[in-house]
Design an enzyme around this catalytic site. Structure first.
Site, PDB file in Angstrom:
ATOM      1  N   TYR A 198     -14.112  10.313  -2.460  1.00 11.47           N
ATOM      2  CA  TYR A 198     -13.030   9.840  -3.334  1.00 11.47           C
ATOM      3  C   TYR A 198     -12.910  10.653  -4.623  1.00 11.47           C
ATOM      4  CZ  TYR A 198     -11.699   5.960  -0.406  1.00 11.47           C
ATOM      5  OH  TYR A 198     -11.204   5.212   0.634  1.00 11.47           O
ATOM      6  N   CYS A 245     -18.802  -1.462  -0.316  1.00 10.93           N
ATOM      7  CA  CYS A 245     -17.919  -0.400   0.156  1.00 10.93           C
ATOM      8  C   CYS A 245     -18.579   0.280   1.348  1.00 10.93           C
ATOM      9  CB  CYS A 245     -17.728   0.607  -0.968  1.00 10.93           C
ATOM     10  SG  CYS A 245     -16.833   2.083  -0.456  1.00 10.93           S
ATOM     11  N   ASP A 246     -17.762   0.693   2.309  1.00 17.69           N
ATOM     12  CA  ASP A 246     -18.341   1.355   3.486  1.00 17.69           C
ATOM     13  C   ASP A 246     -18.293   2.887   3.411  1.00 17.69           C
ATOM     14  OD1 ASP A 246     -15.748   2.094   3.989  1.00 17.69           O
ATOM     15  OD2 ASP A 246     -15.531   0.957   5.844  1.00 17.69           O
ATOM     16  N   ASN A 256     -10.280  -4.511  -1.438  1.00 22.04           N
ATOM     17  CA  ASN A 256     -10.124  -3.450  -2.435  1.00 22.04           C
ATOM     18  C   ASN A 256      -9.120  -3.834  -3.498  1.00 22.04           C
ATOM     19  OD1 ASN A 256     -11.799  -1.178  -2.111  1.00 22.04           O
ATOM     20  ND2 ASN A 256     -10.736  -0.640  -0.208  1.00 22.04           N
ATOM     21  N   ARG A 280      -0.789   7.979   3.770  1.00 17.69           N
ATOM     22  CA  ARG A 280      -1.855   7.380   4.586  1.00 17.69           C
ATOM     23  C   ARG A 280      -1.445   5.989   5.103  1.00 17.69           C
ATOM     24  NH1 ARG A 280      -5.522   8.051   8.315  1.00 17.69           N
ATOM     25  NH2 ARG A 280      -6.824   6.215   8.405  1.00 17.69           N
ATOM     26  N   ARG A 329       0.855  -1.201   0.000  1.00 13.94           N
ATOM     27  CA  ARG A 329       0.000   0.000   0.000  1.00 13.94           C
ATOM     28  C   ARG A 329       0.890   1.250   0.000  1.00 13.94           C
ATOM     29  NH1 ARG A 329      -4.916   1.940   4.146  1.00 13.94           N
ATOM     30  NH2 ARG A 329      -5.157   3.998   3.198  1.00 13.94           N
ATOM     31  N   HIS A 382     -16.115   4.177  -5.277  1.00 14.72           N
ATOM     32  CA  HIS A 382     -15.202   5.301  -4.990  1.00 14.72           C
ATOM     33  C   HIS A 382     -15.254   6.344  -6.109  1.00 14.72           C
ATOM     34  CE1 HIS A 382     -12.501   3.001  -1.847  1.00 14.72           C
ATOM     35  NE2 HIS A 382     -13.786   2.985  -1.569  1.00 14.72           N
TER      36      HIS A 382
HETATM   37  P1  NAD Z   1      -4.733  -5.489   6.850  1.00 16.71           P
HETATM   38  O1  NAD Z   1      -3.441  -5.559   6.107  1.00 16.71           O
HETATM   39  O2  NAD Z   1      -4.719  -5.167   8.291  1.00 16.71           O
HETATM   40  O3  NAD Z   1      -5.459  -6.888   6.703  1.00 16.71           O
HETATM   41  C1  NAD Z   1      -5.508  -7.624   5.539  1.00 16.71           C
HETATM   42  C2  NAD Z   1      -5.172  -9.083   5.812  1.00 16.71           C
HETATM   43  O4  NAD Z   1      -5.299  -9.776   4.566  1.00 16.71           O
HETATM   44  C3  NAD Z   1      -3.736  -9.331   6.303  1.00 16.71           C
HETATM   45  O5  NAD Z   1      -3.771 -10.011   7.538  1.00 16.71           O
HETATM   46  C4  NAD Z   1      -3.124 -10.162   5.203  1.00 16.71           C
HETATM   47  O6  NAD Z   1      -2.201 -11.128   5.657  1.00 16.71           O
HETATM   48  C5  NAD Z   1      -4.337 -10.817   4.585  1.00 16.71           C
HETATM   49  N1  NAD Z   1      -4.147 -11.339   3.232  1.00 16.71           N
HETATM   50  C6  NAD Z   1      -3.426 -10.817   2.229  1.00 16.71           C
HETATM   51  N2  NAD Z   1      -3.520 -11.605   1.143  1.00 16.71           N
HETATM   52  C7  NAD Z   1      -4.335 -12.644   1.473  1.00 16.71           C
HETATM   53  C8  NAD Z   1      -4.821 -13.779   0.778  1.00 16.71           C
HETATM   54  N3  NAD Z   1      -4.512 -14.007  -0.505  1.00 16.71           N
HETATM   55  N4  NAD Z   1      -5.627 -14.646   1.429  1.00 16.71           N
HETATM   56  C9  NAD Z   1      -5.967 -14.437   2.714  1.00 16.71           C
HETATM   57  N5  NAD Z   1      -5.546 -13.369   3.424  1.00 16.71           N
HETATM   58  C10 NAD Z   1      -4.727 -12.494   2.813  1.00 16.71           C
HETATM   59  O7  NAD Z   1      -5.644  -4.482   6.036  1.00 16.71           O
HETATM   60  P2  NAD Z   1      -6.898  -3.598   6.492  1.00 16.71           P
HETATM   61  O8  NAD Z   1      -6.477  -2.162   6.493  1.00 16.71           O
HETATM   62  O9  NAD Z   1      -7.485  -4.144   7.711  1.00 16.71           O
HETATM   63  O10 NAD Z   1      -7.874  -3.791   5.258  1.00 16.71           O
HETATM   64  C11 NAD Z   1      -8.340  -5.059   4.857  1.00 16.71           C
HETATM   65  C12 NAD Z   1      -9.001  -4.981   3.508  1.00 16.71           C
HETATM   66  O11 NAD Z   1     -10.248  -4.356   3.596  1.00 16.71           O
HETATM   67  C13 NAD Z   1      -8.217  -4.175   2.459  1.00 16.71           C
HETATM   68  O12 NAD Z   1      -8.389  -4.773   1.188  1.00 16.71           O
HETATM   69  C14 NAD Z   1      -8.918  -2.842   2.472  1.00 16.71           C
HETATM   70  O13 NAD Z   1      -8.677  -2.110   1.296  1.00 16.71           O
HETATM   71  C15 NAD Z   1     -10.315  -3.321   2.619  1.00 16.71           C
HETATM   72  N6  NAD Z   1     -11.306  -2.329   3.050  1.00 16.71           N
HETATM   73  C16 NAD Z   1     -12.314  -2.117   2.184  1.00 16.71           C
HETATM   74  C17 NAD Z   1     -13.314  -1.255   2.506  1.00 16.71           C
HETATM   75  C18 NAD Z   1     -14.373  -1.007   1.479  1.00 16.71           C
HETATM   76  O14 NAD Z   1     -15.034   0.000   1.548  1.00 16.71           O
HETATM   77  N7  NAD Z   1     -14.547  -1.878   0.485  1.00 16.71           N
HETATM   78  C19 NAD Z   1     -13.304  -0.608   3.743  1.00 16.71           C
HETATM   79  C20 NAD Z   1     -12.251  -0.837   4.618  1.00 16.71           C
HETATM   80  C21 NAD Z   1     -11.256  -1.737   4.269  1.00 16.71           C
HETATM   81  C1  G6P Z   2     -12.942   3.816   3.287  1.00 17.71           C
HETATM   82  C2  G6P Z   2     -13.120   3.152   1.962  1.00 17.71           C
HETATM   83  C3  G6P Z   2     -12.317   1.890   1.892  1.00 17.71           C
HETATM   84  C4  G6P Z   2     -10.870   2.166   2.213  1.00 17.71           C
HETATM   85  C5  G6P Z   2     -10.763   2.842   3.558  1.00 17.71           C
HETATM   86  C6  G6P Z   2      -9.352   3.279   3.823  1.00 17.71           C
HETATM   87  O1  G6P Z   2     -13.530   3.056   4.302  1.00 17.71           O
HETATM   88  O2  G6P Z   2     -14.454   2.854   1.687  1.00 17.71           O
HETATM   89  O3  G6P Z   2     -12.478   1.311   0.631  1.00 17.71           O
HETATM   90  O4  G6P Z   2     -10.133   0.970   2.221  1.00 17.71           O
HETATM   91  O5  G6P Z   2     -11.583   3.985   3.595  1.00 17.71           O
HETATM   92  O6  G6P Z   2      -9.259   3.713   5.131  1.00 17.71           O
HETATM   93  P1  G6P Z   2      -7.835   3.853   5.833  1.00 17.71           P
HETATM   94  O7  G6P Z   2      -8.169   4.258   7.206  1.00 17.71           O
HETATM   95  O8  G6P Z   2      -7.200   2.466   5.731  1.00 17.71           O
HETATM   96  O9  G6P Z   2      -7.086   4.868   5.045  1.00 17.71           O
HETATM   97 MN    MN Z   3     -14.552   1.555  -0.152  1.00 16.39          MN
END
Ligand code: NAD
Ligand code: G6P
Ligand code: MN
Length: 451
Positions: A274, A168-169, A146, A294, A91, A199
């Site tokens: 976004y 998405c949240d 994501n 970030r 990231r 986004h």
């Molecule tokens: P994080 O790095 O703390 O957690 C992600 C976990 O995924 C890690 O423990 C990692 O080891 C694991 N991982 C990586 N590749 C993997 C695989 N192939 N199989 C199983 N596990 C695997 O990250 P985070 O900040 O907690 O975010 C988690 C995910 O949620 C990210 O993709 C982030 O972008 C997403 N997210 C999406 C939204 C949304 O709106 N869609 C909101 C918040 C977070």
């Molecule tokens: C929002 C978006 C997610 C994104 C996150 C990043 O929740 O919807 O898609 O992953 O923000 O937040 P962060 O705190 O990791 O920058």
């Molecule tokens: Mn999102």
């Protein structure tokens, strides 16, 4: 009833588990399984998850922590996916490499999002295939991983029959902030219309108990020159404090300021935050620190708090409420599962194939729109055509994202270069090529080979 969380080591896992456990009866959940590739990380997160289930909520829900795909997926009813392929280390590169070339560096937008997309497409297909092989045939995959926009396009192309809903949240986080700004306590009575890509969208109406709130909201934003609740603004210290929404901390501040800046020029709709990255590219680069982005903020705050908190718990047996983030993010995915399981036809925003819902966008675009959710998935509402300005922006973004999916499938450097060049965050094809070439180096072992 089994819910499996893929990416069990995520910083969001404790919050999601808490939301599930608080809805134990509606979900009828007996077991939660955590699966991750990173054993050390997941084992630690599991400590606080166990505390939530057994001690905080005395839920009676069984916890299984596994690194074995068969054990993780077998007979699962729901798979909640939240993987971060390449973790925070990549990231950081997604954000810093574009900035080095004077472009927006962001987790899911512009070059960073395209890079993250190329890493995530195939691991996501594996999740779908494992679910198909081992989970119940009625399973649903609810995906937060994501970049959700690119992931959902890849699902459409590569696994069109998959039982997956990408979500998405951010829109609900925006509604949380709107409710706090307008001092609405019962946010469940807010109904909104929205269209766009993930986004990359706009709220066209926000109603509270039948009243159109857009005029009040617009006045609020113009008066405060930002979209943040006055209570936060009065006490700047609270921005860093424990009670505020996580989206208001650190560099997120610019995001809420950007809502004002966008609406000052385009007042008709409330933009998804976004859109700042596409409409204020230059300004974003100017206020960014290319050595501290970030990703660094998250590692220094959300990730550090969680893992320090777990270490503290292991030493003292005490857990502080601020150790993990809980709230809308977990509630949203758990409530969506309730709608699917209990066929409630509740309204959610989901990312789904357009199929004529927005008449002047391609039939096969993956759009983010309101839908009623029942046991067979989303039932989408038809919308009016979108205005030319938004349509133009959407088409550029959509085609950039479609091209990166094609690049992944065909292993095509040419298509990847087209995707990077087409991004509105990139000022020239030469810059696109320079960023892409650096990204290829940084993503060795994660990207498909591009020829
Ligand atoms: P994080 O790095 O703390 O957690 C992600 C976990 O995924 C890690 O423990 C990692 O080891 C694991 N991982 C990586 N590749 C993997 C695989 N192939 N199989 C199983 N596990 C695997 O990250 P985070 O900040 O907690 O975010 C988690 C995910 O949620 C990210 O993709 C982030 O972008 C997403 N997210 C999406 C939204 C949304 O709106 N869609 C909101 C918040 C977070
Ligand atoms: C929002 C978006 C997610 C994104 C996150 C990043 O929740 O919807 O898609 O992953 O923000 O937040 P962060 O705190 O990791 O920058
Ligand atoms: Mn999102």
């Amino acid at each position: 009833m089994i819910i499996t969380i893929i990416g069990g080591g995520s910083t969001f896992t404790p919050g999601i588990v808490k939301s599930i456990a608080l809805r134990k009866e509606e979900l009828g959940v007996d077991e939660i399984r955590l699966f991750d590739l990173d054993k050390e990380r997941q084992d630690k997160v599991a400590v606080v998850v166990k505390w939530i289930l057994d001690e905080e909520l005395k839920s009676g829900i069984k916890l299984t922590v596994t690194y074995d795909v068969e054990e993780a997926y077998t007979d699962a009813d729901f798979i909640f996916a939240q993987m971060r392929v390449g973790k925070y280390a990549l990231r950081e590169q997604d954000e810093k490499i574009p900035l080095k070339h004077g472009c927006v560096g962001q987790e899911t937008c512009g070059c960073g999002g395209l890079a993250y997309g190329l890493r995530t497409i195939f691991p996501m297909m594996e999740v779908i295939d494992y679910a198909e092989k081992y989970a119940k045939s009625s399973h649903w995959i609810l995906n937060y991983s994501n970049p959700a926009s690119i992931v959902s396009e890849a699902c459409r192309v590569l696994r069109p029959k998959a039982r997956i809903i990408n979500i998405c949240d951010m829109p609900i986080a925006i509604i949380d902030v709107v409710a706090a700004a307008l001092e609405i306590k019962d946010k469940e009575n807010i109904v909104y219309d929205y269209y766009g890509l993930n986004h990359f969208g706009w709220f066209t109406s926000i109603e509270y108990k039948g009243e159109d709130m857009m005029p009040k909201l617009r006045d609020y934003i113009m008066e405060h020159e930002i979209l943040l609740p006055a209570a936060y603004l009065k006490d700047k210290a609270a921005l860093a404090g424990k009670k505020t929404n996580r989206h208001t901390k650190g560099s997120w501040y610019y995001v809420w300021k950007g809502v004002y800046e966008i609406m000052a020029n385009f007042p008709d709709t409330l933009p998804n935050t976004y859109l700042n990255y596409y409409l204020q590219q230059k300004e974003f680069v100017e206020h960014s620190d290319p050595t501290h982005t970030r990703a660094n903020e998250v590692m220094e705050s959300r990730e550090k708090n969680l893992f320090d908190g777990i270490d503290e718990y292991l030493k003292t047996g005490e857990v502080k409420e601020t150790v993990f983030y809980a709230g809308s993010h977990g509630d949203w995915i758990a409530d969506l599962a309730i709608a699917l399981k209990n066929d409630t036809k509740a309204r959610f925003l989901v990312i789904t194939e357009n199929k004529g819902c927005i008449p002047n966008l391609p039939y096969d675009a993956m759009v983010e729109v309101p839908a009623y959710i029942g046991k067979n998935g989303p039932e989408v509402l038809t919308q009016d055509p979108v205005p030319l300005f938004q349509q133009g922006l959407i088409m550029q973004q959509l085609n950039s994202e479609k091209l990166i999916v094609q690049a992944a499938i065909e292993g095509s450097y040419q298509k990847a270069l087209e995707a990077f060049t087409l991004s509105k965050t990139v000022p020239s094809m030469n810059v696109a090529k320079a960023v892409l070439d650096d990204m290829i180096e940084a993503n060795k072992g994660y990207w498909p080979e591009l020829k």
